[in-house]
Design a protein around this motif. Structure first.
Motif, PDB file in Angstrom:
ATOM      1  N   VAL A 190       3.324  25.949   6.190  1.00  0.00           N
ATOM      2  CA  VAL A 190       2.894  24.680   5.178  1.00  0.00           C
ATOM      3  C   VAL A 190       3.629  23.454   5.610  1.00  0.00           C
ATOM      4  N   GLU A 191       2.567  22.223   5.789  1.00  0.00           N
ATOM      5  CA  GLU A 191       3.076  21.245   6.019  1.00  0.00           C
ATOM      6  C   GLU A 191       3.107  20.367   4.659  1.00  0.00           C
ATOM      7  N   ALA A 192       3.824  19.985   4.101  1.00  0.00           N
ATOM      8  CA  ALA A 192       3.950  19.111   2.835  1.00  0.00           C
ATOM      9  C   ALA A 192       4.536  17.846   2.849  1.00  0.00           C
ATOM     10  N   PRO A 193       4.289  16.530   2.176  1.00  0.00           N
ATOM     11  CA  PRO A 193       4.652  15.453   2.352  1.00  0.00           C
ATOM     12  C   PRO A 193       6.207  15.507   1.740  1.00  0.00           C
ATOM     13  N   ASP A 194       7.150  14.827   2.218  1.00  0.00           N
ATOM     14  CA  ASP A 194       8.214  14.603   1.740  1.00  0.00           C
ATOM     15  C   ASP A 194       8.764  13.125   1.033  1.00  0.00           C
ATOM     16  N   ASP A 195       7.464  12.458   0.998  1.00  0.00           N
ATOM     17  CA  ASP A 195       7.672  11.107   0.126  1.00  0.00           C
ATOM     18  C   ASP A 195       6.442  10.848  -0.539  1.00  0.00           C
ATOM     19  N   HIS A 196       6.116  11.880  -1.164  1.00  0.00           N
ATOM     20  CA  HIS A 196       5.201  11.927  -2.244  1.00  0.00           C
ATOM     21  C   HIS A 196       5.823  12.712  -3.539  1.00  0.00           C
ATOM     22  N   TRP A 197       6.146  12.116  -4.345  1.00  0.00           N
ATOM     23  CA  TRP A 197       6.867  12.706  -5.696  1.00  0.00           C
ATOM     24  C   TRP A 197       5.927  12.762  -6.833  1.00  0.00           C
ATOM     25  N   THR A 198       6.169  13.924  -7.454  1.00  0.00           N
ATOM     26  CA  THR A 198       5.284  14.469  -8.572  1.00  0.00           C
ATOM     27  C   THR A 198       6.242  15.184  -9.813  1.00  0.00           C
ATOM     28  N   THR A 199       5.521  15.288 -10.655  1.00  0.00           N
ATOM     29  CA  THR A 199       6.202  16.165 -11.875  1.00  0.00           C
ATOM     30  C   THR A 199       5.305  17.092 -12.339  1.00  0.00           C
ATOM     31  N   LEU A 232      10.260  16.146  -7.987  1.00  0.00           N
ATOM     32  CA  LEU A 232      10.148  16.368  -6.742  1.00  0.00           C
ATOM     33  C   LEU A 232       9.136  16.111  -5.658  1.00  0.00           C
ATOM     34  N   THR A 233       9.569  16.184  -4.475  1.00  0.00           N
ATOM     35  CA  THR A 233       8.324  16.004  -3.487  1.00  0.00           C
ATOM     36  C   THR A 233       7.629  17.068  -3.153  1.00  0.00           C
ATOM     37  N   ARG A 234       6.446  17.136  -2.769  1.00  0.00           N
ATOM     38  CA  ARG A 234       5.534  18.243  -2.328  1.00  0.00           C
ATOM     39  C   ARG A 234       6.412  19.222  -1.291  1.00  0.00           C
ATOM     40  N   ALA A 235       7.200  18.636  -0.578  1.00  0.00           N
ATOM     41  CA  ALA A 235       7.915  19.437   0.603  1.00  0.00           C
ATOM     42  C   ALA A 235       9.016  20.253  -0.354  1.00  0.00           C
ATOM     43  N   GLY A 246       9.632  34.859  -1.924  1.00  0.00           N
ATOM     44  CA  GLY A 246      10.515  35.661  -1.033  1.00  0.00           C
ATOM     45  C   GLY A 246      10.041  35.322   0.680  1.00  0.00           C
ATOM     46  N   ALA A 247       9.390  34.086   0.882  1.00  0.00           N
ATOM     47  CA  ALA A 247       9.143  33.810   2.164  1.00  0.00           C
ATOM     48  C   ALA A 247      10.129  32.753   2.760  1.00  0.00           C
ATOM     49  N   PRO A 248      10.213  32.757   4.053  1.00  0.00           N
ATOM     50  CA  PRO A 248      10.990  32.109   4.782  1.00  0.00           C
ATOM     51  C   PRO A 248      11.134  30.461   4.310  1.00  0.00           C
ATOM     52  N   ALA A 249      12.277  29.924   4.056  1.00  0.00           N
ATOM     53  CA  ALA A 249      12.098  28.486   3.612  1.00  0.00           C
ATOM     54  C   ALA A 249      11.567  27.686   5.140  1.00  0.00           C
ATOM     55  N   ASP A 250      12.005  27.783   6.161  1.00  0.00           N
ATOM     56  CA  ASP A 250      11.536  27.211   7.255  1.00  0.00           C
ATOM     57  C   ASP A 250      10.313  27.222   7.472  1.00  0.00           C
ATOM     58  N   LEU A 251       9.365  28.074   6.853  1.00  0.00           N
ATOM     59  CA  LEU A 251       7.731  27.927   6.977  1.00  0.00           C
ATOM     60  C   LEU A 251       7.373  26.641   6.546  1.00  0.00           C
ATOM     61  N   VAL A 252       8.120  25.976   5.588  1.00  0.00           N
ATOM     62  CA  VAL A 252       7.917  24.685   5.083  1.00  0.00           C
ATOM     63  C   VAL A 252       8.345  23.629   6.127  1.00  0.00           C
ATOM     64  N   THR A 253       7.321  22.866   6.320  1.00  0.00           N
ATOM     65  CA  THR A 253       7.623  21.463   7.311  1.00  0.00           C
ATOM     66  C   THR A 253       7.280  20.053   6.708  1.00  0.00           C
ATOM     67  N   PRO A 254       8.434  19.441   6.402  1.00  0.00           N
ATOM     68  CA  PRO A 254       8.043  18.179   5.802  1.00  0.00           C
ATOM     69  C   PRO A 254       7.463  17.093   6.714  1.00  0.00           C
ATOM     70  N   VAL A 255       6.405  16.390   5.945  1.00  0.00           N
ATOM     71  CA  VAL A 255       5.675  15.450   6.892  1.00  0.00           C
ATOM     72  C   VAL A 255       5.570  13.975   6.171  1.00  0.00           C
ATOM     73  N   PRO A 256       5.310  13.042   6.632  1.00  0.00           N
ATOM     74  CA  PRO A 256       4.823  12.037   5.885  1.00  0.00           C
ATOM     75  C   PRO A 256       3.483  11.971   5.122  1.00  0.00           C
ATOM     76  N   ARG A 257       3.649  11.443   3.983  1.00  0.00           N
ATOM     77  CA  ARG A 257       2.329  11.607   3.306  1.00  0.00           C
ATOM     78  C   ARG A 257       1.302  10.914   4.058  1.00  0.00           C
ATOM     79  N   ALA A 258       1.441   9.697   4.783  1.00  0.00           N
ATOM     80  CA  ALA A 258       0.485   9.113   5.431  1.00  0.00           C
ATOM     81  C   ALA A 258      -0.339   9.948   6.357  1.00  0.00           C
ATOM     82  N   LEU A 259       0.312  10.959   6.857  1.00  0.00           N
ATOM     83  CA  LEU A 259      -0.546  11.805   7.800  1.00  0.00           C
ATOM     84  C   LEU A 259      -1.190  13.067   7.272  1.00  0.00           C
ATOM     85  N   THR A 260      -1.100  13.096   5.838  1.00  0.00           N
ATOM     86  CA  THR A 260      -1.896  14.048   5.127  1.00  0.00           C
ATOM     87  C   THR A 260      -2.944  13.861   4.412  1.00  0.00           C
ATOM     88  N   ARG A 261      -3.797  14.494   3.751  1.00  0.00           N
ATOM     89  CA  ARG A 261      -4.705  14.458   2.655  1.00  0.00           C
ATOM     90  C   ARG A 261      -4.551  13.549   1.524  1.00  0.00           C
TER      91      ARG A 261
END
Length: 312
Positions: A190-199, A232-235, A246-261
């Motif tokens: 899963v690629e998820a933005p690390d610069d998009h904050w939400t509640t 928190l961020t989506r990442a 119970g999934a490995p945390a390293d399956l999550v890849t932080p990416v810039p918001r600008a490169l996502t939908r």
């Protein structure tokens, strides 16, 4: 209020609210096409309605005579709205104007959005000035104004990112939690933005708050905010989801918001309420954090087929 309620819109949020209300009172869910889960399965009814057709809306209201109306209408895909701003505006504003004009004395709760803010502040409250971030936010802000200018019994309930269970074959773009959970269950990245904050706010909590507002026997503020307690961020959120599944945390890849939908979303899609906890109607409603929400939802994602899992 135990009389009939009309819910306009049969997506994730509309269906969740209808399911919650149907446990206590007659509920009719409306949309152009039948929802994927027949409302009869949880004690509600469905009727076809083009909510932009004022004559059809009048006929339906004359037949049902609802004591409450919940508006969860219009396209909610922010990316689609950005590409079709006029269509988005017409759908959101026209329906709000129609129901406000046809039912000015009825309690109306319109589900609105954090996208009415531009994301410049990490803490948007009911008193924060509105500055829409995108076409979806502009459409919702105008729909709020149209509704609240016509009826004193209406409430615009702005909600932050709503999440809940959806099957992987739902035939549409899934909410972020569901899309992440389906992929993570099968060891997919899963690629998820690390610069998009939400509640993020759990669907069940949105439904509980909406039900409480419909029941309120006292005047309500015209605008209320409903966000979850965690910012928190989506990442970061995807990492929480992985942990609870119970999934490995390293399956999550932080990416810039600008490169996502999510490039057209505000940096801070966050909501805080100055009012909700103090209202008699909603003071007893607990809004759960993302870890508890993930624990509650995790069992629903067991045994999901691996095929056709959409990217979050």
């Amino acid at each position: 209020m135990t009389g009939p309620v009309l819910v306009v819109g049969s997506g994730l949020v509309g269906t969740g609210i209808a399911r919650r209300l149907a446990a206590e009172q007659p509920v009719t869910l409306t949309s152009r096409r039948p929802p994927s889960v027949p409302p009869t399965a949880y004690g509600a009814h469905w009727t076809a309605l083009d909510a932009t057709d004022a004559t059809a809306c009048r006929r339906l209201l004359d037949r049902l005579r609802p004591q409450g109306i919940v508006l969860v209408h219009g396209p909610s895909d922010v990316t689609w709205c950005e590409a079709h701003p006029e269509e988005a505006r017409a759908a959101h504003v026209t329906v709000a104007e129609t129901f406000a004009g046809l039912a000015p004395d009825t309690r109306i709760v319109m589900i609105s959005t954090d996208n009415v803010f531009d994301g410049g502040s990490a803490d948007n409250t009911e008193s924060s000035p509105v500055s829409p971030a995108n076409a979806y936010g502009r459409a919702k802000a105008e729909a709020e104004r149209a509704l609240l200018a016509t009826t004193a019994r209406a409430v615009a309930l702005r909600v932050s990112l709503v999440y809940g269970h959806e099957p992987s074959d739902a035939g549409k773009w899934l909410n972020f939690f569901a899309a992440c959970a389906h992929r993570l269950r099968h060891g997919q990245r899963v690629e998820a933005p690390d610069d998009h904050w939400t509640t993020p706010v759990l669907l069940d909590d949105v439904a509980d708050v909406t039900a409480a507002l419909l029941r309120a026997g006292h005047p309500l503020p015209p605008v209320l905010h409903l966000g979850g307690p965690d910012r928190l961020t989506r990442a970061e959120w995807a990492t929480v989801i992985a942990g609870e599944l119970g999934a490995p945390a390293d399956l999550v890849t932080p990416v810039p918001r600008a490169l996502t939908r999510y490039a057209s979303r505000p940096v801070n899609a966050c909501l805080t309420s100055e009012l909700l906890a103090a209202l008699p109607a909603t003071a007893g409603v607990t809004v759960r954090g993302v870890r508890e929400g993930a624990r509650l939802l995790a069992p629903a994602f067991a045994g999901t087929p691996a095929a056709r899992i959409p990217y979050p």
